[in-house]
Design a protein around this motif. Structure first.
Motif, PDB file in Angstrom:
ATOM      1  N   VAL A  79       0.501  -1.113  -0.083  1.00 38.29           N
ATOM      2  CA  VAL A  79       0.132  -0.036  -0.102  1.00 38.29           C
ATOM      3  C   VAL A  79       0.450   1.602  -0.204  1.00 38.29           C
ATOM      4  O   VAL A  79       1.832   1.144   0.645  1.00 38.29           O
ATOM      5  CB  VAL A  79      -1.109   0.362   0.869  1.00 38.29           C
ATOM      6  N   LEU A  80       0.059   2.145  -0.816  1.00 38.52           N
ATOM      7  CA  LEU A  80       1.079   3.696  -0.380  1.00 38.52           C
ATOM      8  C   LEU A  80      -0.071   4.698   0.240  1.00 38.52           C
ATOM      9  O   LEU A  80      -1.358   5.109   0.159  1.00 38.52           O
ATOM     10  CB  LEU A  80       1.453   4.513  -1.302  1.00 38.52           C
ATOM     11  N   THR A  81       0.251   5.119   0.674  1.00 37.94           N
ATOM     12  CA  THR A  81      -1.318   6.286   1.364  1.00 37.94           C
ATOM     13  C   THR A  81      -0.691   7.738   1.467  1.00 37.94           C
ATOM     14  O   THR A  81       0.897   8.191   1.159  1.00 37.94           O
ATOM     15  CB  THR A  81      -0.888   5.879   3.336  1.00 37.94           C
ATOM     16  N   GLN A  82      -1.702   8.334   1.451  1.00 37.90           N
ATOM     17  CA  GLN A  82      -1.411   9.679   1.382  1.00 37.90           C
ATOM     18  C   GLN A  82      -1.880  10.664   2.585  1.00 37.90           C
ATOM     19  O   GLN A  82      -3.273  10.273   3.334  1.00 37.90           O
ATOM     20  CB  GLN A  82      -1.880  10.485   0.282  1.00 37.90           C
ATOM     21  N   GLN A  83      -1.749  11.889   3.168  1.00 44.99           N
ATOM     22  CA  GLN A  83      -1.610  12.314   4.517  1.00 44.99           C
ATOM     23  C   GLN A  83      -3.396  12.312   3.994  1.00 44.99           C
ATOM     24  O   GLN A  83      -2.998  13.231   2.861  1.00 44.99           O
ATOM     25  CB  GLN A  83      -0.908  12.987   5.058  1.00 44.99           C
ATOM     26  N   GLU A  84      -3.834  13.501   4.488  1.00 50.02           N
ATOM     27  CA  GLU A  84      -5.490  14.118   5.073  1.00 50.02           C
ATOM     28  C   GLU A  84      -5.098  15.454   3.531  1.00 50.02           C
ATOM     29  O   GLU A  84      -4.315  16.307   3.949  1.00 50.02           O
ATOM     30  CB  GLU A  84      -5.760  13.710   5.897  1.00 50.02           C
ATOM     31  N   GLY A  85      -6.171  15.032   2.861  1.00 47.84           N
ATOM     32  CA  GLY A  85      -5.955  15.968   1.633  1.00 47.84           C
ATOM     33  C   GLY A  85      -6.404  15.817   0.456  1.00 47.84           C
ATOM     34  O   GLY A  85      -5.702  16.271  -0.235  1.00 47.84           O
ATOM     35  N   GLY A  86      -5.682  14.571   0.085  1.00 45.74           N
ATOM     36  CA  GLY A  86      -5.197  14.182  -1.120  1.00 45.74           C
ATOM     37  C   GLY A  86      -6.266  13.283  -1.234  1.00 45.74           C
ATOM     38  O   GLY A  86      -7.237  13.094  -1.034  1.00 45.74           O
ATOM     39  N   PHE A  87      -6.198  12.397  -2.890  1.00 46.27           N
ATOM     40  CA  PHE A  87      -7.446  12.239  -3.375  1.00 46.27           C
ATOM     41  C   PHE A  87      -8.060  11.090  -2.671  1.00 46.27           C
ATOM     42  O   PHE A  87      -9.451  10.681  -2.626  1.00 46.27           O
ATOM     43  CB  PHE A  87      -6.578  11.752  -4.979  1.00 46.27           C
ATOM     44  N   GLY A 132       1.522  21.321  -9.135  1.00 49.93           N
ATOM     45  CA  GLY A 132       2.021  21.394  -7.755  1.00 49.93           C
ATOM     46  C   GLY A 132       2.588  20.165  -6.966  1.00 49.93           C
ATOM     47  O   GLY A 132       2.605  18.997  -7.060  1.00 49.93           O
ATOM     48  N   PRO A 133       3.065  20.742  -5.840  1.00 47.60           N
ATOM     49  CA  PRO A 133       3.517  19.726  -4.893  1.00 47.60           C
ATOM     50  C   PRO A 133       2.073  18.631  -4.241  1.00 47.60           C
ATOM     51  O   PRO A 133       1.282  18.742  -4.517  1.00 47.60           O
ATOM     52  CB  PRO A 133       4.565  20.636  -3.755  1.00 47.60           C
ATOM     53  N   CYS A 134       2.581  17.044  -4.415  1.00 47.95           N
ATOM     54  CA  CYS A 134       1.638  16.716  -3.801  1.00 47.95           C
ATOM     55  C   CYS A 134       1.737  16.385  -2.412  1.00 47.95           C
ATOM     56  O   CYS A 134       2.681  16.594  -1.735  1.00 47.95           O
ATOM     57  CB  CYS A 134       2.093  15.214  -4.308  1.00 47.95           C
ATOM     58  N   ILE A 135       0.517  16.227  -1.710  1.00 49.78           N
ATOM     59  CA  ILE A 135       0.459  15.785  -0.164  1.00 49.78           C
ATOM     60  C   ILE A 135       1.243  13.843   0.080  1.00 49.78           C
ATOM     61  O   ILE A 135       0.593  13.617  -1.070  1.00 49.78           O
ATOM     62  CB  ILE A 135      -0.519  15.754   0.276  1.00 49.78           C
ATOM     63  N   PRO A 136       2.189  14.232   0.403  1.00 49.72           N
ATOM     64  CA  PRO A 136       2.440  13.152   0.607  1.00 49.72           C
ATOM     65  C   PRO A 136       2.388  12.385   1.550  1.00 49.72           C
ATOM     66  O   PRO A 136       1.546  11.717   1.916  1.00 49.72           O
ATOM     67  CB  PRO A 136       4.734  14.000   1.806  1.00 49.72           C
ATOM     68  N   GLY A 137       2.923  10.796   1.679  1.00 49.78           N
ATOM     69  CA  GLY A 137       2.575  10.020   2.565  1.00 49.78           C
ATOM     70  C   GLY A 137       3.161   8.450   3.086  1.00 49.78           C
ATOM     71  O   GLY A 137       5.241   9.476   2.812  1.00 49.78           O
ATOM     72  N   LYS A 138       3.449   7.376   2.665  1.00 46.97           N
ATOM     73  CA  LYS A 138       4.604   6.645   3.574  1.00 46.97           C
ATOM     74  C   LYS A 138       3.676   5.168   2.089  1.00 46.97           C
ATOM     75  O   LYS A 138       2.349   5.066   1.705  1.00 46.97           O
ATOM     76  CB  LYS A 138       3.792   5.383   4.581  1.00 46.97           C
TER      77      LYS A 138
END
Length: 144
Positions: A30-38, A128-134
């Protein structure tokens, strides 16, 4: 004597990691994205080809009915791999959605009999910059 035993253990551990850290193959998870991502959680695969300390391959990411496949390059240093996606080779998306080209560092470790790659990612999209994750991946065991 204690120092000699500690040195032998460290040397053995380092050689074991070096022998077993063949990254070639498919890694799934899995790839996660912090709150605010798609979305906050995506299915993720890395197909890795390793030559010495250099790696190349593809990343496949999907969620619901959308997906993307990207090409990446990277480098192995000890039990850490750095990677950077450099182009999207195919994708599907929803309106007003953009895929991120990602980069980051993943740590290789063994949990029981399973090899794991995990770490943080950052990225950039056309907006622009993406919301990061794990990222959390396990090496897939080839089946006959």
């Amino acid at each position: 004597m204690k120092n000699l035993l500690l040195f032998a253990f460290l040397l053995f551990s380092a050689s074991l990691l070096a022998q077993s850290s063949d990254l070639n193959g498919k890694w799934v998870g899995v790839l996660t994205q912090q709150e605010g991502g798609f979305r906050q959680k995506y299915y993720c695969e890395l197909s890795i080809q390793q030559k010495g300390n250099k790696i190349t391959g593809t990343t496949y990411v999907s969620v619901e009915k959308v997906h993307a496949e990207m090409v990446f390059t990277g480098e192995v240093k000890g039990n850490t791999i750095s990677f950077k996606e450099n182009r999207i080779i195919q994708y599907s998306k929803l309106e007003d959605m953009a895929w991120c080209l990602k980069w980051g560092n993943l740590t290789l470790r063994k949990q029981g009999k399973v090899w794991i790659l995990e770490g943080m990612w950052d990225g950039q999209s056309v907006y622009g910059p993406c919301i990061p994750g794990k990222v959390y991946l396990q090496k897939e065991i080839p089946r006959a």
